[in-house]
Design a protein around this motif. Sequence first.
Motif, PDB file in Angstrom:
ATOM      1  N   ARG A   1     -24.760  18.710  -2.365  1.00  0.00           N
ATOM      2  CA  ARG A   1     -25.273  17.490  -3.000  1.00  0.00           C
ATOM      3  C   ARG A   1     -24.314  16.324  -2.785  1.00  0.00           C
ATOM      4  NH1 ARG A   1     -24.849  14.310  -7.247  1.00  0.00           N
ATOM      5  NH2 ARG A   1     -23.092  15.410  -8.148  1.00  0.00           N
ATOM      6  N   LEU A   2     -23.037  16.560  -3.011  1.00  0.00           N
ATOM      7  CA  LEU A   2     -22.038  15.506  -2.853  1.00  0.00           C
ATOM      8  C   LEU A   2     -21.894  15.108  -1.389  1.00  0.00           C
ATOM      9  CD1 LEU A   2     -19.341  16.720  -5.385  1.00  0.00           C
ATOM     10  CD2 LEU A   2     -20.993  14.857  -5.676  1.00  0.00           C
ATOM     11  N   ASP A   3     -22.027  16.061  -0.494  1.00  0.00           N
ATOM     12  CA  ASP A   3     -21.973  15.762   0.935  1.00  0.00           C
ATOM     13  C   ASP A   3     -23.125  14.840   1.328  1.00  0.00           C
ATOM     14  OD1 ASP A   3     -20.592  16.068   3.363  1.00  0.00           O
ATOM     15  OD2 ASP A   3     -22.021  17.581   4.032  1.00  0.00           O
ATOM     16  N   GLU A   4     -24.291  15.056   0.730  1.00  0.00           N
ATOM     17  CA  GLU A   4     -25.450  14.188   0.989  1.00  0.00           C
ATOM     18  C   GLU A   4     -25.169  12.765   0.491  1.00  0.00           C
ATOM     19  OE1 GLU A   4     -29.074  12.931   2.376  1.00  0.00           O
ATOM     20  OE2 GLU A   4     -28.049  14.822   2.774  1.00  0.00           O
ATOM     21  N   VAL A   5     -24.555  12.659  -0.676  1.00  0.00           N
ATOM     22  CA  VAL A   5     -24.191  11.337  -1.201  1.00  0.00           C
ATOM     23  C   VAL A   5     -23.230  10.644  -0.231  1.00  0.00           C
ATOM     24  CG1 VAL A   5     -22.963  10.134  -3.060  1.00  0.00           C
ATOM     25  CG2 VAL A   5     -24.585  11.950  -3.619  1.00  0.00           C
ATOM     26  N   LEU A   6     -22.272  11.389   0.266  1.00  0.00           N
ATOM     27  CA  LEU A   6     -21.336  10.824   1.241  1.00  0.00           C
ATOM     28  C   LEU A   6     -22.061  10.371   2.500  1.00  0.00           C
ATOM     29  CD1 LEU A   6     -18.060  12.927   1.520  1.00  0.00           C
ATOM     30  CD2 LEU A   6     -18.280  10.485   1.137  1.00  0.00           C
ATOM     31  N   SER A   7     -22.981  11.186   2.970  1.00  0.00           N
ATOM     32  CA  SER A   7     -23.725  10.840   4.183  1.00  0.00           C
ATOM     33  C   SER A   7     -24.522   9.553   4.009  1.00  0.00           C
ATOM     34  CB  SER A   7     -24.679  11.971   4.563  1.00  0.00           C
ATOM     35  OG  SER A   7     -23.959  13.106   4.927  1.00  0.00           O
ATOM     36  N   GLN A   8     -25.096   9.383   2.834  1.00  0.00           N
ATOM     37  CA  GLN A   8     -25.930   8.210   2.586  1.00  0.00           C
ATOM     38  C   GLN A   8     -25.133   6.956   2.256  1.00  0.00           C
ATOM     39  OE1 GLN A   8     -28.672   9.344  -0.484  1.00  0.00           O
ATOM     40  NE2 GLN A   8     -29.751  10.801   0.817  1.00  0.00           N
ATOM     41  N   ASN A   9     -23.938   7.124   1.686  1.00  0.00           N
ATOM     42  CA  ASN A   9     -23.206   5.967   1.167  1.00  0.00           C
ATOM     43  C   ASN A   9     -21.790   5.812   1.690  1.00  0.00           C
ATOM     44  OD1 ASN A   9     -25.271   5.164  -0.888  1.00  0.00           O
ATOM     45  ND2 ASN A   9     -24.847   7.239  -1.573  1.00  0.00           N
ATOM     46  N   GLY A  10     -21.321   6.750   2.480  1.00  0.00           N
ATOM     47  CA  GLY A  10     -19.921   6.744   2.892  1.00  0.00           C
ATOM     48  C   GLY A  10     -19.512   5.652   3.848  1.00  0.00           C
ATOM     49  N   GLN A  11     -20.487   4.960   4.433  1.00  0.00           N
ATOM     50  CA  GLN A  11     -20.174   3.920   5.399  1.00  0.00           C
ATOM     51  C   GLN A  11     -20.301   2.512   4.827  1.00  0.00           C
ATOM     52  OE1 GLN A  11     -18.792   4.842   8.253  1.00  0.00           O
ATOM     53  NE2 GLN A  11     -19.069   6.923   7.524  1.00  0.00           N
ATOM     54  N   ALA A  12     -20.555   2.410   3.531  1.00  0.00           N
ATOM     55  CA  ALA A  12     -20.719   1.092   2.904  1.00  0.00           C
ATOM     56  C   ALA A  12     -19.404   0.309   3.001  1.00  0.00           C
ATOM     57  CB  ALA A  12     -21.141   1.238   1.451  1.00  0.00           C
ATOM     58  N   ARG A  13     -19.490  -0.922   3.446  1.00  0.00           N
ATOM     59  CA  ARG A  13     -18.318  -1.778   3.575  1.00  0.00           C
ATOM     60  C   ARG A  13     -18.681  -3.178   3.099  1.00  0.00           C
ATOM     61  NH1 ARG A  13     -16.695   2.522   3.751  1.00  0.00           N
ATOM     62  NH2 ARG A  13     -15.542   3.575   5.365  1.00  0.00           N
ATOM     63  N   ALA A  14     -17.668  -3.884   2.665  1.00  0.00           N
ATOM     64  CA  ALA A  14     -17.871  -5.261   2.188  1.00  0.00           C
ATOM     65  C   ALA A  14     -17.813  -6.232   3.364  1.00  0.00           C
ATOM     66  CB  ALA A  14     -16.793  -5.612   1.173  1.00  0.00           C
ATOM     67  N   ASP A  15     -18.574  -7.281   3.238  1.00  0.00           N
ATOM     68  CA  ASP A  15     -18.516  -8.390   4.182  1.00  0.00           C
ATOM     69  C   ASP A  15     -17.804  -9.546   3.488  1.00  0.00           C
ATOM     70  OD1 ASP A  15     -19.859  -7.175   6.313  1.00  0.00           O
ATOM     71  OD2 ASP A  15     -21.817  -7.653   5.434  1.00  0.00           O
ATOM     72  N   LEU A  16     -17.639 -10.625   4.208  1.00  0.00           N
ATOM     73  CA  LEU A  16     -17.055 -11.815   3.600  1.00  0.00           C
ATOM     74  C   LEU A  16     -17.965 -12.320   2.489  1.00  0.00           C
ATOM     75  CD1 LEU A  16     -15.772 -13.852   6.677  1.00  0.00           C
ATOM     76  CD2 LEU A  16     -14.411 -12.620   4.982  1.00  0.00           C
ATOM     77  N   CYS A  17     -17.350 -12.667   1.376  1.00  0.00           N
ATOM     78  CA  CYS A  17     -18.124 -13.183   0.241  1.00  0.00           C
ATOM     79  C   CYS A  17     -18.300 -14.697   0.325  1.00  0.00           C
ATOM     80  CB  CYS A  17     -17.438 -12.821  -1.070  1.00  0.00           C
ATOM     81  SG  CYS A  17     -17.375 -11.032  -1.328  1.00  0.00           S
ATOM     82  N   GLY A  18     -17.486 -15.314   1.104  1.00  0.00           N
ATOM     83  CA  GLY A  18     -17.563 -16.772   1.210  1.00  0.00           C
ATOM     84  C   GLY A  18     -16.649 -17.261   2.313  1.00  0.00           C
ATOM     85  N   GLY A  19     -16.546 -18.566   2.426  1.00  0.00           N
ATOM     86  CA  GLY A  19     -15.720 -19.157   3.468  1.00  0.00           C
ATOM     87  C   GLY A  19     -14.320 -19.507   3.006  1.00  0.00           C
ATOM     88  N   ASP A  20     -13.987 -19.154   1.790  1.00  0.00           N
ATOM     89  CA  ASP A  20     -12.663 -19.512   1.260  1.00  0.00           C
ATOM     90  C   ASP A  20     -11.585 -18.617   1.881  1.00  0.00           C
ATOM     91  OD1 ASP A  20     -12.083 -17.172  -0.947  1.00  0.00           O
ATOM     92  OD2 ASP A  20     -14.229 -17.608  -0.710  1.00  0.00           O
ATOM     93  N   PRO A  21     -10.333 -19.032   1.776  1.00  0.00           N
ATOM     94  CA  PRO A  21      -9.237 -18.278   2.398  1.00  0.00           C
ATOM     95  C   PRO A  21      -9.003 -16.895   1.770  1.00  0.00           C
ATOM     96  CG  PRO A  21      -8.450 -20.407   1.570  1.00  0.00           C
ATOM     97  CD  PRO A  21      -9.884 -20.300   1.223  1.00  0.00           C
ATOM     98  N   VAL A  22      -9.433 -16.691   0.560  1.00  0.00           N
ATOM     99  CA  VAL A  22      -9.200 -15.411  -0.128  1.00  0.00           C
ATOM    100  C   VAL A  22     -10.193 -14.341   0.314  1.00  0.00           C
ATOM    101  CG1 VAL A  22      -9.121 -14.315  -2.408  1.00  0.00           C
ATOM    102  CG2 VAL A  22      -8.211 -16.608  -2.111  1.00  0.00           C
ATOM    103  N   SER A  23     -11.376 -14.738   0.722  1.00  0.00           N
ATOM    104  CA  SER A  23     -12.432 -13.775   1.050  1.00  0.00           C
ATOM    105  C   SER A  23     -12.034 -12.796   2.153  1.00  0.00           C
ATOM    106  CB  SER A  23     -13.715 -14.494   1.447  1.00  0.00           C
ATOM    107  OG  SER A  23     -14.305 -15.085   0.314  1.00  0.00           O
ATOM    108  N   ALA A  24     -11.357 -13.256   3.182  1.00  0.00           N
ATOM    109  CA  ALA A  24     -10.964 -12.366   4.285  1.00  0.00           C
ATOM    110  C   ALA A  24      -9.993 -11.294   3.783  1.00  0.00           C
ATOM    111  CB  ALA A  24     -10.356 -13.169   5.424  1.00  0.00           C
TER     112      ALA A  24
END
Length: 110
Positions: free
Chosen positions: A36-59
């Motif tokens: 069950r946990l392996d399935e959760v990893l398969s479905q969600n393990g690649q989630a990554r954040a993108d830039l939230c804005g153009g400000d200097p802190v976002s990167a």
Amino acid sequence: MLRNVPARFAHETAEMRIDRDNVLEVAKALSREAARLDEVLSQNGQARADLCGGDPVSADAKLAFNQRAELLVDSYAKYVLDLRQLATAVAESARAYGVSDEDIARSLER
């Protein structure tokens, strides 16, 4: 009786009550949870954040978040592996109770 039990489970395993009547059910429950946990990893393990804005802190925030997310996913994957190892150790201990290899193999089927 349990050999090769991952260290992180030593305390929990010491308090488990495993006997002739429940050894395969315990192994099956551990194996199912790992799947069950392996399935959760398969479905969600690649989630990554993108830039939230153009400000200097976002990167910097994106980089920090993604590094922490990778560490968390790696830790979670190790936990799943440990669960599988524990399920195998419990199932293999069933031999001491006279459980057949066929029944042991069936308890670990995914």
